[in-house]
Design an enzyme around this catalytic site. Structure first.
Site, PDB file in Angstrom:
ATOM      1  N   LYS A  86      -3.192  41.844  16.408  1.00  0.00           N
ATOM      2  CA  LYS A  86      -2.036  41.768  17.315  1.00  0.00           C
ATOM      3  C   LYS A  86      -1.812  40.312  17.738  1.00  0.00           C
ATOM      4  O   LYS A  86      -2.473  39.797  18.632  1.00  0.00           O
ATOM      5  CB  LYS A  86      -2.252  42.647  18.551  1.00  0.00           C
ATOM      6  CG  LYS A  86      -0.971  42.799  19.350  1.00  0.00           C
ATOM      7  CD  LYS A  86      -1.148  42.404  20.795  1.00  0.00           C
ATOM      8  CE  LYS A  86       0.132  42.314  21.565  1.00  0.00           C
ATOM      9  NZ  LYS A  86       0.788  41.003  21.457  1.00  0.00           N
ATOM     10  N   GLU A  94      -5.480  25.459  35.051  1.00  0.00           N
ATOM     11  CA  GLU A  94      -4.960  25.106  33.730  1.00  0.00           C
ATOM     12  C   GLU A  94      -3.432  25.139  33.728  1.00  0.00           C
ATOM     13  O   GLU A  94      -2.830  26.114  34.167  1.00  0.00           O
ATOM     14  CB  GLU A  94      -5.482  26.098  32.685  1.00  0.00           C
ATOM     15  CG  GLU A  94      -5.049  25.739  31.284  1.00  0.00           C
ATOM     16  CD  GLU A  94      -5.612  26.664  30.214  1.00  0.00           C
ATOM     17  OE1 GLU A  94      -5.544  27.892  30.413  1.00  0.00           O
ATOM     18  OE2 GLU A  94      -6.105  26.161  29.188  1.00  0.00           O
ATOM     19  N   GLU A 114     -12.038  34.001  24.306  1.00  0.00           N
ATOM     20  CA  GLU A 114     -11.942  32.549  24.384  1.00  0.00           C
ATOM     21  C   GLU A 114     -10.738  32.274  25.260  1.00  0.00           C
ATOM     22  O   GLU A 114      -9.620  32.669  24.922  1.00  0.00           O
ATOM     23  CB  GLU A 114     -11.785  31.989  22.971  1.00  0.00           C
ATOM     24  CG  GLU A 114     -12.349  30.606  22.831  1.00  0.00           C
ATOM     25  CD  GLU A 114     -11.281  29.564  22.862  1.00  0.00           C
ATOM     26  OE1 GLU A 114     -11.086  28.972  23.953  1.00  0.00           O
ATOM     27  OE2 GLU A 114     -10.630  29.352  21.839  1.00  0.00           O
ATOM     28  N   CYS A 152      -6.105  24.924  24.435  1.00  0.00           N
ATOM     29  CA  CYS A 152      -7.152  25.161  25.439  1.00  0.00           C
ATOM     30  C   CYS A 152      -8.144  24.001  25.430  1.00  0.00           C
ATOM     31  O   CYS A 152      -8.891  23.815  26.377  1.00  0.00           O
ATOM     32  CB  CYS A 152      -7.837  26.493  25.212  1.00  0.00           C
ATOM     33  SG  CYS A 152      -8.587  26.621  23.625  1.00  0.00           S
TER      34      CYS A 152
HETATM   35  C1  UN1 Z   1      -8.142  22.677  18.517  1.00  0.00           C
HETATM   36  O1  UN1 Z   1      -8.229  21.985  19.519  1.00  0.00           O
HETATM   37  O2  UN1 Z   1      -7.886  22.184  17.431  1.00  0.00           O
HETATM   38  O3  UN1 Z   1      -6.259  27.922  22.039  1.00  0.00           O
HETATM   39  C2  UN1 Z   1      -8.341  24.125  18.532  1.00  0.00           C
HETATM   40  C3  UN1 Z   1      -6.760  26.828  21.783  1.00  0.00           C
HETATM   41  C4  UN1 Z   1      -8.094  26.839  21.097  1.00  0.00           C
HETATM   42  C5  UN1 Z   1      -8.057  26.183  19.787  1.00  0.00           C
HETATM   43  C6  UN1 Z   1      -8.063  24.716  19.863  1.00  0.00           C
HETATM   44  N1  UN1 Z   1      -8.522  28.193  20.938  1.00  0.00           N
HETATM   45  O4  UN1 Z   1      -6.196  25.806  22.039  1.00  0.00           O
END
Ligand code: UN1
Length: 503
Positions: free
Chosen positions: A185, A395, A260, A294
């Site tokens: 999804k 954030e 994550e 992130c």
């Molecule tokens: C990156 O910095 O190349 O959602 C990967 C995000 C992370 C992936 C970052 N899960 O930004």
């Protein structure tokens, strides 16, 4: 005033769900519309969204496909993944262009993301030849102790819009190589790219039902992707709010979950740092992908001795960033992904001002001429940010950088660790002793020494501590192991009726 997207060009793709190896319409009454964030009049794709009944159908299809997929040898599964990677290499430029159109990131970033996602698939394809366990000596004579790995069953993979190719790739590839069937999804803002990725797996010969795509709003599908008893593991990347909810449901069900989530990543620039190097790293980390990462650099901690000099260099460089349509080669920073993210960025800019931080540059939405129909905001820097303020703690997920200063190392560490998150960080210095102290003391899952906070590589674990993540790390062996069950086998080959036993 925001102009609504009304311009339906003949090139609009009509997309479908992929369930049990067939491309079908979703059952929801909600239409999903994919538009270009650089020009929201341009509709790229449309589809009828999926709802609970489609998810149940996908789980039925996955249940049917699972016994044969599980019985397929890991090297054979690996060859299908490798074929998918080869096809992706052929379609790389085409898909990168689609990514820029649909997500807004500039073309070089889209190409970089394609390369990363393909490498991840290649790496996991190779794991098909290494999906073994361990053999250990037993306390008992003529006994063999070993372990094997097995798929968990049907797994849900829920992914965000900011890395619409690489994140699905780094979750789907290990799930498949381990022998699981997948309900995928993706975020409903990036349906065209999700369909393109699934199509590649279909073209590579993945059997029907092994990978199913359900595209639609989270509210139409509800929690069924996580609650359905046949779902045996969940892998999620996205917001903290949704991640915590998923984690709670999986906890109550007693199934493995990896979430994550956010980041508020600090870059610390020390007094002896190579400032040119640090400058490049901060620009890339804070404003690359429009800060929608992130792993973005969202807090900058400067040693007082170089703070003013570095900020001057930074402001000169930021002034050169051309904001615009990611298809244009002159563009250095694309738009926010949608109106809601743009609003979040602007809200945090207001919060920063109200909290008394000093706006050094940016702070505005761009609306004139070429910007009239997109979600553009200026790269923004605040100085003198109070570590207890929302701008330091929360954030933003946009191109908004918060700056604070430190006069000694302990203060820098205290500032870096004063955060509910702990995904990644950067330390710029030539002093190896300090760099190693930083590595030891910082609360983060990933540490970059003299390099930007962003990025990850297939062969090493990716993930964070504190509010940034729960569950196993992703990528590498850890990412693969999450999708497997282990069996420990005790084999006694003494052959006598008085087989030895431990008491
Ligand atoms: C990156 O910095 O190349 O959602 C990967 C995000 C992370 C992936 C970052 N899960 O930004």
């Amino acid at each position: 005033m925001i102009t609504p997207a009304t311009n339906t060009t003949p090139e609009v793709s009509i997309l479908k769900q992929y369930i049990g190896g067939k491309w079908v319409d979703g059952s929801s009454s909600r239409e999903i519309i994919s538009t270009n964030p650089a020009d929201n009049r341009q509709i790229l794709a449309k589809l009828t969204g999926a709802d609970k009944t489609d998810v149940l159908r996908a789980i039925d299809a996955a249940s049917k496909a699972f016994p044969a997929w599980k019985a397929t040898t890991p090297p054979a599964r690996g060859r299908i993944l490798m074929k998918a990677a080869l096809l992706l290499r052929e379609r790389k430029e085409e898909l990168a262009r689609l990514m820029t159109l649909e997500q807004g990131k500039i073309l070089p970033e889209a190409l970089g993301e394609m390369e990363k996602g393909i490498t991840l698939i290649e790496w996991f394809a190779g794991e098909g030849l290494r999906l073994g366990g361990i053999t250990q000596p037993s306390e008992l004579a003529k006994n063999l102790l070993y372990t094997t790995r097995h798929p968990r069953g049907i797994v849900s993979i829920i992914t965000p819009w900011n890395f619409p190719f690489a994140i699905p790739a780094w979750k789907i590839a290990p799930a498949l190589i381990a022998g699981n069937c997948v309900i995928f999804k993706p975020a409903s803002l990036v349906p065209a790219l999700a369909v393109a990725l699934v199509k590649v797996f279909e073209d590579a010969g993945l059997p029907p039902g092994v990978l199913n795509l359900v595209l639609g709003s989270g509210s139409a599908m509800g929690d069924i992707l996580v609650e359905e008893p046949r779902i045996k593991a969940v892998s999620f990347t996205g917001s903290n709010e949704i991640g915590k909810r998923i984690h709670t449901i999986c906890g109550a069900r007693g199934i493995p979950v990896v979430c994550e989530m956010g980041g508020k990543n600090p870059a610390v620039i020390w007094e002896d740092a190579d400032l040119e190097l640090a400058l490049g790293g901060v620009i890339k980390g804070a404003f690359g992908s429009t800060g929608q990462r992130c792993t973005a650099t969202s807090r900058l901690i400067l040693h007082v001795a170089i703070a003013d000099k570095f900020l001057k260099m930074l402001l000169t460089e930021v002034a050169k960033i051309k904001v615009g349509n990611g298809m244009d080669t002159a563009t250095g920073m694309g738009p926010a992904v949608d109106e809601s993210q743009l609003k979040t960025n602007l809200d945090y800019i207001e919060i920063g001002k109200k909290e008394g931080a000093k706006l050094l540059c940016g702070g505005n939405r761009l609306t004139k001429d070429e910007y009239a129909h997109g979600w553009f905001v200026e790269p923004t820097i605040f100085d003198g940010v109070n570590p207890k303020s929302r701008l330091w703690q929360e954030e933003v997920f946009g191109p908004v950088l918060a700056v604070a200063r430190a006069d000694d190392f302990d203060k820098a560490i205290e500032l870096a660790n004063d955060s509910p998150f702990g995904l990644t960080c950067a330390f710029y210095s030539r002093d190896l002793t300090l760099a190693m102290r930083f590595t030891q003391e910082v609360e983060a899952g990933m540490v970059h020494l003299n390099s930007p906070t962003i990025g990850g590589e297939a062969q090493v674990p990716f993930g964070g501590v504190k509010g940034s993540g729960v569950g196993e790390r992703e990528m590498a062996k850890e990412g693969l192991h999450f999708f497997t069950e282990q069996k420990t086998v005790f084999l006694d080959y003494t052959g006598s009726r008085r087989a030895s036993n431990l008491y």
